[in-house]
Write an enzyme that holds these catalytic residues in place. Structure first.
Site, PDB file in Angstrom:
ATOM      1  N   PRO A  12       0.798  -1.195   0.086  1.00 55.44           N
ATOM      2  CA  PRO A  12      -0.429  -0.034   0.078  1.00 55.44           C
ATOM      3  C   PRO A  12       0.632   1.171   0.306  1.00 55.44           C
ATOM      4  CG  PRO A  12      -0.797  -1.371   1.837  1.00 55.44           C
ATOM      5  CD  PRO A  12       0.605  -1.862   0.997  1.00 55.44           C
ATOM      6  N   GLU A  13       0.602   2.520  -0.694  1.00 52.93           N
ATOM      7  CA  GLU A  13       0.635   3.690  -0.981  1.00 52.93           C
ATOM      8  C   GLU A  13       0.630   4.625  -0.282  1.00 52.93           C
ATOM      9  OE1 GLU A  13       3.372   4.346  -4.803  1.00 52.93           O
ATOM     10  OE2 GLU A  13       3.683   1.927  -4.935  1.00 52.93           O
ATOM     11  N   LYS A  37       3.387   6.353   5.262  1.00 51.95           N
ATOM     12  CA  LYS A  37       2.984   4.968   5.471  1.00 51.95           C
ATOM     13  C   LYS A  37       2.422   4.886   6.347  1.00 51.95           C
ATOM     14  CE  LYS A  37       5.360   3.439   1.286  1.00 51.95           C
ATOM     15  NZ  LYS A  37       6.160   2.247   1.199  1.00 51.95           N
ATOM     16  N   ARG A  40      12.321  -2.908  -4.306  1.00 46.29           N
ATOM     17  CA  ARG A  40      13.318  -2.785  -5.356  1.00 46.29           C
ATOM     18  C   ARG A  40      12.319  -2.513  -7.087  1.00 46.29           C
ATOM     19  NH1 ARG A  40      17.176  -7.643  -3.668  1.00 46.29           N
ATOM     20  NH2 ARG A  40      15.262  -9.075  -4.331  1.00 46.29           N
TER      21      ARG A  40
END
Ligand SMILES: [Zn+2]
Length: 259
Positions: free
Chosen positions: A2-3, A51, A248
């Site tokens: 989740p961003e 976040k 990544r």
């Protein structure tokens, strides 16, 4: 993962269920706080910071939670059971609603006055009322030799961004993800675009950066590895960057984002 926009919506749901109501149950299923009991205290509010979620409770207490990879807060009527197998870490309930924290990556209970210990390191919150692009740029510029892709995910520079918004922002600005921060002229334009993209999605589920909400059309590069670029037709590249174990993934168009 989740961003910031998903965390922002989660905070809004928690506010709707808990704000102003006295807790009739608190159940911390994390060893560090297994004996904590917030019963009888009213919830003041829940704020999001990047976040991170901060649920403030009467008596100078803050419940800090972080969704990490796949955590969630589920809000449901009291008495309803969660799905079998859900790893519940925390339940906060009043007479009507229960908020069930499933697979939360972090759960802490601290004095509200000490919140800065948990979130004080964060850069400007992309969706916060105190968003400050100048400060975000200043923090980014402090390490000019870092790649912009890595620097954007560092929450100490700006808070709330993850792999989706990173990939989409860099595509829209035509920036190769491995370009050095110091070589990018318009960092202010870049972080301002990130805020605009995230802000446009804060009110609804899903990440739409193209302006087209149809499921196959929502993003420019994220989730589109190997498929033709919507602008130039080049196949979208997929790779990894940085040292973090989970963040990544990077997608880019070699045509629109040249070295
Ligand atoms: Zn392209």
């Amino acid at each position: 993962m989740p961003e910031g926009d998903a965390v922002y919506r989660t905070a809004a749901r928690l506010r709707g269920a808990l704000d102003g109501h006295v807790l009739t149950r608190s159940d911390f299923r994390v060893p560090k706080h297994a004996t904590a009991d917030l019963t009888g205290r009213a919830v003041i509010t829940t704020a999001s910071r990047g976040k991170h979620l901060l649920t403030r409770v009467e008596g100078d207490l803050t419940v800090h939670s972080h969704l990490r990879m796949d955590g969630s807060w589920q809000v449901m009527p009291v008495g309803r059971r969660t799905a079998p197998g859900d790893q519940v870490r925390l339940i906060l309930a009043n007479q009507t609603w229960q908020a069930v924290g499933v697979r939360l990556g972090m759960v802490d209970l601290v004095r509200t006055a000490d919140e800065a210990r948990l979130v004080g390191h964060l850069g400007p919150d992309l969706l916060g009322p105190d968003w400050d692009p100048g400060e975000a740029v200043r923090r980014l510029r402090a390490a000019p030799d870092r790649t912009i892709g890595e620097a954007l995910l560092d929450q100490r520079n700006l808070a709330g961004i993850g792999t989706i918004y990173r990939a989409e922002t860099l595509f829209l600005r035509g920036v190769w993800p491995w370009k050095k921060v110091g070589e990018i002229e318009d960092l202010n334009g870049l972080v301002t675009l990130t805020r605009r993209l995230m802000g446009a999605n804060k009110g609804h589920a899903g990440t739409v950066t193209t302006g087209d909400r149809r499921p196959a059309n929502q993003t420019w590069v994220y989730g589109r590895a190997g498929r033709p670029c919507r602008r130039c037709g080049t196949r979208i590249s997929r790779g990894e960057m940085g040292a973090g174990p989970q963040e990544r993934l990077i997608l880019w168009c070699a045509g629109c984002q040249p070295r």
